[in-house]
Enzyme design. Structure first.
Site, PDB file in Angstrom:
ATOM      1  N   SER A 228       3.776  -2.198  10.296  1.00 39.71           N
ATOM      2  CA  SER A 228       5.227  -2.241  10.455  1.00 39.71           C
ATOM      3  C   SER A 228       5.844  -3.588  10.071  1.00 39.71           C
ATOM      4  CB  SER A 228       5.635  -1.847  11.881  1.00 39.71           C
ATOM      5  OG  SER A 228       5.257  -0.509  12.142  1.00 39.71           O
TER       6      SER A 228
ATOM      7  N   GLY B 190       2.939  -1.278   4.241  1.00 37.17           N
ATOM      8  CA  GLY B 190       2.958   0.132   3.870  1.00 37.17           C
ATOM      9  C   GLY B 190       4.359   0.582   3.482  1.00 37.17           C
ATOM     10  N   GLY B 191       5.060   1.172   4.426  1.00 31.28           N
ATOM     11  CA  GLY B 191       6.367   1.778   4.153  1.00 31.28           C
ATOM     12  C   GLY B 191       7.332   0.864   3.411  1.00 31.28           C
TER      13      GLY B 191
ATOM     14  N   GLU C  43      -6.633   4.827   8.096  1.00 28.71           N
ATOM     15  CA  GLU C  43      -6.336   6.222   7.752  1.00 28.71           C
ATOM     16  C   GLU C  43      -7.529   6.881   7.070  1.00 28.71           C
ATOM     17  OE1 GLU C  43      -2.628   5.428   5.733  1.00 28.71           O
ATOM     18  OE2 GLU C  43      -1.770   4.798   7.652  1.00 28.71           O
TER      19      GLU C  43
ATOM     20  N   GLY D  20       3.021   2.190  10.734  1.00 29.88           N
ATOM     21  CA  GLY D  20       4.017   3.232  10.508  1.00 29.88           C
ATOM     22  C   GLY D  20       4.784   3.635  11.754  1.00 29.88           C
TER      23      GLY D  20
ATOM     24  N   ASN E 253       0.880  -1.175   0.000  1.00 33.54           N
ATOM     25  CA  ASN E 253       0.000   0.000   0.000  1.00 33.54           C
ATOM     26  C   ASN E 253       0.915   1.221   0.000  1.00 33.54           C
ATOM     27  OD1 ASN E 253      -1.817   2.029   0.469  1.00 33.54           O
ATOM     28  ND2 ASN E 253      -2.317   1.398   2.564  1.00 33.54           N
ATOM     29  N   TRP E 254       0.951   1.896  -1.137  1.00 32.00           N
ATOM     30  CA  TRP E 254       1.876   3.043  -1.239  1.00 32.00           C
ATOM     31  C   TRP E 254       1.352   4.278  -0.516  1.00 32.00           C
ATOM     32  CZ3 TRP E 254       4.596   3.409  -6.721  1.00 32.00           C
ATOM     33  CH2 TRP E 254       5.491   2.345  -6.833  1.00 32.00           C
ATOM     34  N   LYS E 255       0.072   4.262  -0.139  1.00 36.74           N
ATOM     35  CA  LYS E 255      -0.519   5.435   0.530  1.00 36.74           C
ATOM     36  C   LYS E 255      -0.313   6.678  -0.337  1.00 36.74           C
ATOM     37  CE  LYS E 255      -0.048   3.009   4.856  1.00 36.74           C
ATOM     38  NZ  LYS E 255       0.044   3.037   6.311  1.00 36.74           N
TER      39      LYS E 255
ATOM     40  N   GLU F  26      -5.146  -4.692  10.951  1.00 39.86           N
ATOM     41  CA  GLU F  26      -4.100  -3.686  11.124  1.00 39.86           C
ATOM     42  C   GLU F  26      -4.315  -2.925  12.428  1.00 39.86           C
ATOM     43  OE1 GLU F  26      -2.325  -2.729   6.959  1.00 39.86           O
ATOM     44  OE2 GLU F  26      -3.666  -1.138   7.617  1.00 39.86           O
TER      45      GLU F  26
ATOM     46  N   HIS G 199      -9.373   1.286   5.250  1.00 38.67           N
ATOM     47  CA  HIS G 199      -8.097   1.503   5.938  1.00 38.67           C
ATOM     48  C   HIS G 199      -8.317   2.480   7.093  1.00 38.67           C
ATOM     49  CE1 HIS G 199      -3.965   2.489   6.800  1.00 38.67           C
ATOM     50  NE2 HIS G 199      -3.609   1.434   6.097  1.00 38.67           N
TER      51      HIS G 199
END
Ligand SMILES: O=C[C@H](O)COP(=O)(O)O
Length: 244
Positions: A206, A227-228, A92, A166, A10-12, A160, A90
Site C-alpha cells: 500500500s 503494486g496498485g 501471492e 492492496g 509490480n503490475w500483477k 511485504e 511474492h
C-alpha cells in the site's frame, strides 16, 4: 555504504497493450537519481521493454530453464523477451500457488545464472504479526529462500507484510525500520556484513504518493515495491520523486 534507491512497480495481473502508454511519462521521471523498474505480465514484457527506457521485468519465473511445466516461463525466456529482472517469492505466489522457500531460492538462482537481477519477497501474515512472530517468520523465510551467491549486484529483498498488500493498511515507519534491521542482521549472519550492506531492502504494501516519502527515507529502506499505485504514471511518478 551508499545504496541507490530503487522504486519498482509490480503490475500483477493487470495491464494491456493500451496501458503501456503509461510508460512514456514514467520514462521522463526515470532519468533522475533513483533506479526505476516495473515488472509486468509475461505477455507484456516484450512490448514494454521496447517502450521503456528503464528496466522491465517479469513477475515470476520457474526455477528450471525449460521442460514439462505447462503455463510457466523460465529465466532465459523472459530474458529473450526483454526482461532484465524478475520478482520471486511474492506472497501471492507463495500463498496462491503454494510455492515453497526452496522453490523461491531455485527461481532466484535461475535468474542469476542467466544474468538477470532478482527482487525476492518475504512477509508475514496478520495472524503471525499479532502473535508477535513477525520477525522470526520473516527472517526464517529469508534464510530458507536466500539464493547461493547472494549479493547486492543482482539481488534486492522486498519486505511485504501480507496484511498491507492492496489493503490500504500501511506498516508504520517504526515497524518497517525494525523489520528491515532484522533482515539486514539476518543477511549479515548469512553473508557477512559487506555483502549484507550491498543488498537493497525495499518495502512493499500500500505504498502511495501520500506515504512514500516517510517510508522511503526511513533507516534501512532502500526503495519500494509498488503494486496498485504503479499502474498509472499519475500515481507512480510522485513515488519516484519522493525517493529522490
Ligand atoms: O508487489 C507489490 C505489493 O504486493 C504491494 O501491492 P500494493 O502496493 O497494491 O499494496
Amino acid at each position: 555504504m551508499m545504496r541507490r534507491k530503487l522504486v519498482a512497480g509490480n503490475w500483477k495481473m493487470n495491464g494491456s497493450l493500451a496501458a503501456l502508454a503509461e510508460l512514456d511519462a514514467i520514462n521522463d521521471a526515470a532519468d533522475g537519481g533513483v533506479d526505476v523498474a516495473i515488472a509486468v505480465p509475461a505477455t507484456l514484457i516484450h512490448p514494454a521493454a521496447a517502450r521503456a527506457r528503464f528496466p522491465i521485468g517479469a513477475e515470476d519465473v520457474h526455477g528450471a530453464d525449460s521442460g514439462a511445466h505447462t503455463g510457466c516461463v523460465s529465466a532465459p525466456m523472459v530474458k529473450e523477451a526483454g526482461a532484465s529482472f524478475s520478482i520471486v517469492g511474492h506472497s501471492e505466489r507463495r500463498q496462491g500457488q503454494h510455492e515453497s522457500d526452496a522453490d523461491v531460492k531455485a527461481k532466484a538462482e535461475a535468474l542469476h545464472r542467466h544474468g538477470l537481477t532478482a527482487i525476492l519477497c518475504v512477509g508475514e501474515t496478520l495472524e503471525q504479526r499479532e502473535a508477535g512472530k513477525a520477525e522470526a517468520v520473516v527472517t526464517a523465510q529469508l534464510r530458507a529462500s536466500l539464493p547461493d551467491g547472494a549479493s547486492g549486484d543482482w539481488l534486492s529483498i522486498a519486505y511485504e507484510p501480507i496484511w498491507a498488500i492492496g489493503t490500504g493498511k500501511v506498516a508504520t515507519v517504526a515497524d518497517v525500520e525494525a523489520m528491515h534491521a532484522a533482515i539486514r542482521a539476518a543477511l549479515a549472519e548469512a553473508l557477512g556484513v559487506d555483502q549484507a550492506d550491498s543488498i537493497r531492502l525495499l518495502y512493499g504494501g500500500s505504498v502511495t504518493a501520500e506515504n512514500a516519502a516517510g517510508l522511503l527515507h526511513a533507516a534501512n529502506v532502500d526503495g519500494a515495491l509498488v503494486g496498485g499505485a504503479s499502474l498509472t504514471a499519475a500515481k507512480f511518478v510522485p513515488i519516484i520523486k519522493a525517493a529522490g
